[in-house]
Write a protein that holds these residues in place. Structure first.
Motif, PDB file in Angstrom:
ATOM      1  N   SER A 275       1.029  -1.180   0.022  1.00 22.58           N
ATOM      2  CA  SER A 275      -0.138   0.062   0.224  1.00 22.58           C
ATOM      3  C   SER A 275       0.615   1.207  -0.025  1.00 22.58           C
ATOM      4  O   SER A 275       2.159   1.143   0.226  1.00 22.58           O
ATOM      5  N   ALA A 276       0.123   2.347  -0.182  1.00 19.59           N
ATOM      6  CA  ALA A 276       0.741   3.562  -0.308  1.00 19.59           C
ATOM      7  C   ALA A 276       1.570   3.856   1.300  1.00 19.59           C
ATOM      8  O   ALA A 276       1.118   3.629   2.210  1.00 19.59           O
ATOM      9  N   GLY A 277       2.980   4.740   1.108  1.00 16.76           N
ATOM     10  CA  GLY A 277       3.628   5.010   2.212  1.00 16.76           C
ATOM     11  C   GLY A 277       3.777   6.421   2.174  1.00 16.76           C
ATOM     12  O   GLY A 277       4.022   7.026   1.350  1.00 16.76           O
ATOM     13  N   PRO A 278       3.974   6.961   3.559  1.00 15.91           N
ATOM     14  CA  PRO A 278       4.492   8.365   3.509  1.00 15.91           C
ATOM     15  C   PRO A 278       5.589   8.895   2.666  1.00 15.91           C
ATOM     16  O   PRO A 278       5.687  10.151   2.534  1.00 15.91           O
ATOM     17  N   ALA A 279       6.504   8.003   2.364  1.00 16.85           N
ATOM     18  CA  ALA A 279       7.645   8.396   1.610  1.00 16.85           C
ATOM     19  C   ALA A 279       7.424   9.060   0.447  1.00 16.85           C
ATOM     20  O   ALA A 279       8.254   9.594  -0.272  1.00 16.85           O
ATOM     21  N   VAL A 280       6.209   8.746   0.007  1.00 13.54           N
ATOM     22  CA  VAL A 280       5.929   9.371  -1.381  1.00 13.54           C
ATOM     23  C   VAL A 280       5.788  10.855  -1.314  1.00 13.54           C
ATOM     24  O   VAL A 280       6.069  11.615  -2.356  1.00 13.54           O
ATOM     25  N   GLY A 281       5.619  11.512  -0.166  1.00 16.99           N
ATOM     26  CA  GLY A 281       5.786  12.947  -0.005  1.00 16.99           C
ATOM     27  C   GLY A 281       6.973  13.462  -0.170  1.00 16.99           C
ATOM     28  O   GLY A 281       7.231  14.468  -0.969  1.00 16.99           O
ATOM     29  N   GLY A 282       7.889  12.646   0.398  1.00 17.51           N
ATOM     30  CA  GLY A 282       9.381  13.252   0.359  1.00 17.51           C
ATOM     31  C   GLY A 282      10.077  12.916  -1.046  1.00 17.51           C
ATOM     32  O   GLY A 282      10.619  13.804  -1.579  1.00 17.51           O
ATOM     33  N   TYR A 283       9.337  11.978  -1.754  1.00 19.40           N
ATOM     34  CA  TYR A 283       9.826  11.619  -3.185  1.00 19.40           C
ATOM     35  C   TYR A 283       9.307  12.639  -4.013  1.00 19.40           C
ATOM     36  O   TYR A 283       9.928  13.398  -5.196  1.00 19.40           O
ATOM     37  N   ALA A 284       7.938  12.999  -3.654  1.00 20.51           N
ATOM     38  CA  ALA A 284       7.526  13.970  -4.713  1.00 20.51           C
ATOM     39  C   ALA A 284       8.163  15.339  -4.609  1.00 20.51           C
ATOM     40  O   ALA A 284       8.469  16.270  -5.658  1.00 20.51           O
ATOM     41  N   PHE A 285       8.641  15.725  -3.227  1.00 22.85           N
ATOM     42  CA  PHE A 285       9.482  17.054  -2.817  1.00 22.85           C
ATOM     43  C   PHE A 285      10.646  16.890  -3.558  1.00 22.85           C
ATOM     44  O   PHE A 285      11.079  17.937  -4.365  1.00 22.85           O
ATOM     45  N   LYS A 286      11.525  15.898  -3.575  1.00 20.99           N
ATOM     46  CA  LYS A 286      12.760  15.771  -4.388  1.00 20.99           C
ATOM     47  C   LYS A 286      12.385  15.961  -5.838  1.00 20.99           C
ATOM     48  O   LYS A 286      13.224  16.627  -6.542  1.00 20.99           O
ATOM     49  N   LEU A 287      11.548  15.193  -6.419  1.00 24.74           N
ATOM     50  CA  LEU A 287      11.371  15.342  -7.797  1.00 24.74           C
ATOM     51  C   LEU A 287      10.958  16.890  -8.238  1.00 24.74           C
ATOM     52  O   LEU A 287      11.431  17.288  -9.280  1.00 24.74           O
ATOM     53  N   MET A 288      10.050  17.460  -7.467  1.00 20.92           N
ATOM     54  CA  MET A 288       9.864  18.796  -7.484  1.00 20.92           C
ATOM     55  C   MET A 288      10.716  19.729  -7.586  1.00 20.92           C
ATOM     56  O   MET A 288      10.877  20.561  -8.483  1.00 20.92           O
ATOM     57  N   MET A 289      11.832  19.641  -6.609  1.00 19.81           N
ATOM     58  CA  MET A 289      12.954  20.349  -6.639  1.00 19.81           C
ATOM     59  C   MET A 289      13.809  20.123  -7.815  1.00 19.81           C
ATOM     60  O   MET A 289      14.451  21.048  -8.234  1.00 19.81           O
ATOM     61  N   GLU A 290      13.958  18.907  -8.580  1.00 16.52           N
ATOM     62  CA  GLU A 290      14.592  18.523  -9.434  1.00 16.52           C
ATOM     63  C   GLU A 290      14.199  19.230 -10.615  1.00 16.52           C
ATOM     64  O   GLU A 290      14.890  19.875 -11.654  1.00 16.52           O
ATOM     65  N   VAL A 291      12.973  19.456 -10.665  1.00 21.20           N
ATOM     66  CA  VAL A 291      12.226  20.271 -11.883  1.00 21.20           C
ATOM     67  C   VAL A 291      12.538  21.768 -11.788  1.00 21.20           C
ATOM     68  O   VAL A 291      12.876  22.380 -12.561  1.00 21.20           O
ATOM     69  N   VAL A 292      12.286  22.112 -10.534  1.00 21.66           N
ATOM     70  CA  VAL A 292      12.378  23.627 -10.274  1.00 21.66           C
ATOM     71  C   VAL A 292      13.729  24.050 -10.647  1.00 21.66           C
ATOM     72  O   VAL A 292      13.883  25.233 -11.115  1.00 21.66           O
ATOM     73  N   THR A 293      14.679  23.177 -10.264  1.00 23.60           N
ATOM     74  CA  THR A 293      16.131  23.513 -10.413  1.00 23.60           C
ATOM     75  C   THR A 293      16.667  23.338 -11.935  1.00 23.60           C
ATOM     76  O   THR A 293      17.894  23.641 -12.147  1.00 23.60           O
ATOM     77  N   GLY A 294      15.775  22.676 -12.728  1.00 21.16           N
ATOM     78  CA  GLY A 294      16.219  22.493 -13.891  1.00 21.16           C
ATOM     79  C   GLY A 294      17.059  20.973 -14.291  1.00 21.16           C
ATOM     80  O   GLY A 294      17.507  20.919 -15.235  1.00 21.16           O
ATOM     81  N   LYS A 295      17.015  20.248 -13.224  1.00 18.82           N
ATOM     82  CA  LYS A 295      17.783  19.088 -13.261  1.00 18.82           C
ATOM     83  C   LYS A 295      17.090  18.036 -13.892  1.00 18.82           C
ATOM     84  O   LYS A 295      17.634  17.106 -14.612  1.00 18.82           O
ATOM     85  N   LYS A 296      15.820  18.134 -13.877  1.00 18.67           N
ATOM     86  CA  LYS A 296      14.861  17.259 -14.877  1.00 18.67           C
ATOM     87  C   LYS A 296      13.743  17.756 -15.416  1.00 18.67           C
ATOM     88  O   LYS A 296      13.139  18.736 -14.936  1.00 18.67           O
ATOM     89  N   LYS A 297      13.675  17.340 -16.458  1.00 18.91           N
ATOM     90  CA  LYS A 297      12.426  17.813 -17.326  1.00 18.91           C
ATOM     91  C   LYS A 297      11.508  16.647 -17.767  1.00 18.91           C
ATOM     92  O   LYS A 297      11.855  15.587 -18.140  1.00 18.91           O
ATOM     93  N   LEU A 298      10.322  16.860 -17.044  1.00 20.88           N
ATOM     94  CA  LEU A 298       9.291  15.574 -17.072  1.00 20.88           C
ATOM     95  C   LEU A 298       8.518  15.843 -18.469  1.00 20.88           C
ATOM     96  O   LEU A 298       7.927  16.891 -18.746  1.00 20.88           O
ATOM     97  N   GLU A 299       8.254  14.516 -19.042  1.00 22.82           N
ATOM     98  CA  GLU A 299       7.574  14.624 -20.287  1.00 22.82           C
ATOM     99  C   GLU A 299       5.881  14.288 -20.252  1.00 22.82           C
ATOM    100  O   GLU A 299       5.051  14.609 -20.913  1.00 22.82           O
ATOM    101  N   LYS A 300       5.464  13.843 -18.871  1.00 21.67           N
ATOM    102  CA  LYS A 300       4.234  13.406 -18.521  1.00 21.67           C
ATOM    103  C   LYS A 300       3.906  14.213 -17.318  1.00 21.67           C
ATOM    104  O   LYS A 300       4.826  14.338 -16.518  1.00 21.67           O
TER     105      LYS A 300
END
Length: 407
Positions: A275-300
Motif C-alpha cells: 500500500s501507499a507509504g508516507p515516503a511518497v511525500g518526500g519523493y514528490a518533494f525531491k522530484l519537484m525540486m529537481e524540476v524547479v532547479t532544471g535538473k529534470k524535465k518531465l514529459e508527462k
C-alpha cells in the motif's frame, strides 16, 4: 512576475497570459534564490500525514536546500474552500513551487491552473488532481487493489470467507483500490465476502469492526485492507488466537514483525505489507525540486511512486536508524507498533532517518542525492486526468500471477 524555470505552462487561448509567457520565454529562466516552496496539507494529525510532512520538512533542511529553499507548511484541514484560499495566498506571496495533498481530484483545478499561469510549479503527492498542468506523484496507479487481492486469492487457494475493510468513503484511493480488489475477488466464486466496513484507515476502528464480524462469522479466512491492518489483525489474535488469517494491508512496524514471526505463521498467519507509504511525500518533494532547479524535465504529468511490497520472507530488521543493506523494519523496542515503515525508503530517500520522519530533522552529514529514473503512471479518468483513457487492463494485477479458478 516572480518567475522560475518555465518547464510547464497551462495552455490558454491566444492572448492569454500562458500564451504570452510561452512566446517570451525562449530559454529557461530561474528564480532568484532562495526558492519559495510551500507544503499544503489537508488531512493532518494522523501517523501517515505526520510522517510524510516530517520527511518533507527534513529534506527541505538538508543541503543544498537548507540554503536555497525558503520552506513553509500550511495546513488547510478538511475544508476544500479553505484549501483553495490557502493556495491563492501562496500564489500571492510569490511561491515558486507548491506541493499539495489535495482534498479533491477536481475542486482545486481552477486555483492550480491560476498558479501554473503565474509560472509556479505545482505537484501533488499520494492523492491526485485532474488539472493537466499539475504533476501527480502517487502509487494510486500501481494497482495495489488488484495485486494485493490476487496475492490473497493465491494464498487462500481461491476459496474462503473474506472480510473487506474499505478505506475512507469517497476518496479516489478507496474508489480505485476497491474496484480493483472486487474485480479480482469476483473471478473466484469460492471467495465469499462475509463482511465489509469503512475502517477510515484507522486501526482502532478497524479492530472494533473486525471483532464484530468475527463474532458473527467465526470461520473467516482472510482480511483485505489498506490502512488499519494492525488493528484488523489484533482483532483476530484477541478473538481467535490459535487460528489466524491471510491478510494484506499497510506497513505498520508491529504488523511487519508479526507476519515474519514463525510462531504466528505456524498458527496460519500469512501477511502482505504493501500500500501507499508516507515516503511518497518526500519523493514528490525531491522530484519537484529537481524540476524547479532544471535538473529534470518531465514529459508527462503523472508519475508513479513504486508500490511497496514486503512478504514475510522480505522483512529484514534494521540495526540502526537508517534503511540500509535492504533492511525495512525496526525492532519492537525501537518504534511504536503503528509506526509506518514505508515512511522511509533507502533507495529513493537515503537522506532520511528514523529521526527525520518522527521529528522533521535533517540527518547529520546527509546531502540530497539525485533521484534515479522515474516511471510514469497510467492515466485514470477522473483520478489523474480528464480527457484520457485508462489502460484496458487497469483492473488486473501486474506483479502477481493469477492462479486458476478452483473447480
Amino acid at each position: 512576475m516572480k518567475a522560475k524555470f518555465y518547464h510547464r505552462i497551462c495552455t490558454g487561448a491566444p492572448g492569454t497570459l500562458a500564451t504570452a509567457v510561452i512566446g517570451l520565454m525562449a530559454t529557461p529562466v530561474y528564480a532568484q534564490q532562495p526558492y519559495k516552496v510551500f507544503l499544503n496539507m489537508s488531512y493532518s494529525g494522523n501517523t501517515w500525514q505526520a510522517a510524510a510532512a516530517n520527511g518533507i520538512k527534513a529534506l527541505a533542511a538538508t543541503p543544498p536546500y537548507d540554503k536555497t529553499v525558503e520552506f513553509k507548511t500550511v495546513i488547510s484541514g478538511t475544508d476544500v474552500q479553505r484549501q483553495i484560499s490557502d493556495i491563492q495566498s501562496m500564489v500571492a506571496n510569490g511561491a515558486n513551487a507548491i506541493l499539495i495533498y489535495p482534498l479533491s481530484p477536481t475542486a482545486l483545478n481552477r486555483v492550480i491552473k491560476q498558479a501554473c499561469q503565474r509560472g509556479i510549479t505545482v505537484f501533488t503527492y499520494d492523492s491526485t488532481v485532474t488539472e493537466p498542468c499539475a504533476y501527480n506523484v502517487s502509487n494510486i496507479t500501481a494497482r495495489y487493489g488488484a495485486n494485493s487481492a490476487q496475492w490473497m486469492v493465491n494464498q487462500m487457494g481461491g476459496k474462503g470467507e473474506l472480510v473487506f475493510n474499505h478505506g475512507v468513503a469517497g476518496t479516489t484511493v478507496t474508489k480505485t483500490y476497491d474496484e480493483q480488489a472486487y474485480h479480482v475477488f469476483k473471478k473466484y466464486p469460492g471467495i465469499k465476502i462475509v463482511g465489509d466496513f469503512y475502517g477510515n484507515w484507522n486501526d482502532a476502528t478497524s479492530q472494533e469492526e473486525v471483532a464484530k464480524i468475527l463474532a458473527a462469522h467465526p470461520n473467516i479466512d482472510g482480511i483485505w485492507t489498506v490502512d488499519g491492518t494492525y488493528g484488523s489483525l489484533q482483532a483476530v489474535m484477541n478473538g481467535r488466537p490459535d487460528r489466524l488469517v491471510t491478510i494484506a494491508g499497510q506497513s505498520n512496524n508491529g504488523y511487519r514483525l508479526m507476519i515474519a514471526d514463525p510462531a504466528l505463521q505456524a498458527k496460519g498467519l500469512k501477511g502482505l505489507s504493501s500500500s501507499a507509504g508516507p515516503a511518497v511525500g518526500g519523493y514528490a518533494f525531491k522530484l519537484m525540486m529537481e524540476v524547479v532547479t532544471g535538473k529534470k524535465k518531465l514529459e508527462k504529468q503523472n508519475i508513479e511512486y513504486p508500490l511497496p511490497w514486503a512478504e514475510p520472507k522480505d522483512v529484514k530488521v534494521c540495526s540502526g536508524e537508517l534503511f540500509v543493506e535492504g533492511c525495512n523494519t525496526f525492532p519492537a523496542d525501537k518504534v511504536p507498533p503503528l509506526f509506518l515503515d514505508t515512511s522511509l525508503n533507502g533507495e529513493l530517500l537515503p537522506e532520511l532517518s528514523l529521526d527525520s520522519v518522527q521529528n522533521g530533522t535533517p540527518t547529520p552529514n546527509a546531502t540530497i542525492k539525485e533521484l534515479p529514473n522515474i516511471s510514469y503512471a497510467d492515466n485514470l479518468p477522473g483520478i489523474n486526468c480528464t480527457e484520457c483513457n485508462a489502460p484496458a487492463d487497469w483492473l488486473k494485477p501486474n506483479r502477481v500471477d493469477p492462479i486458476a479458478v478452483p473447480k
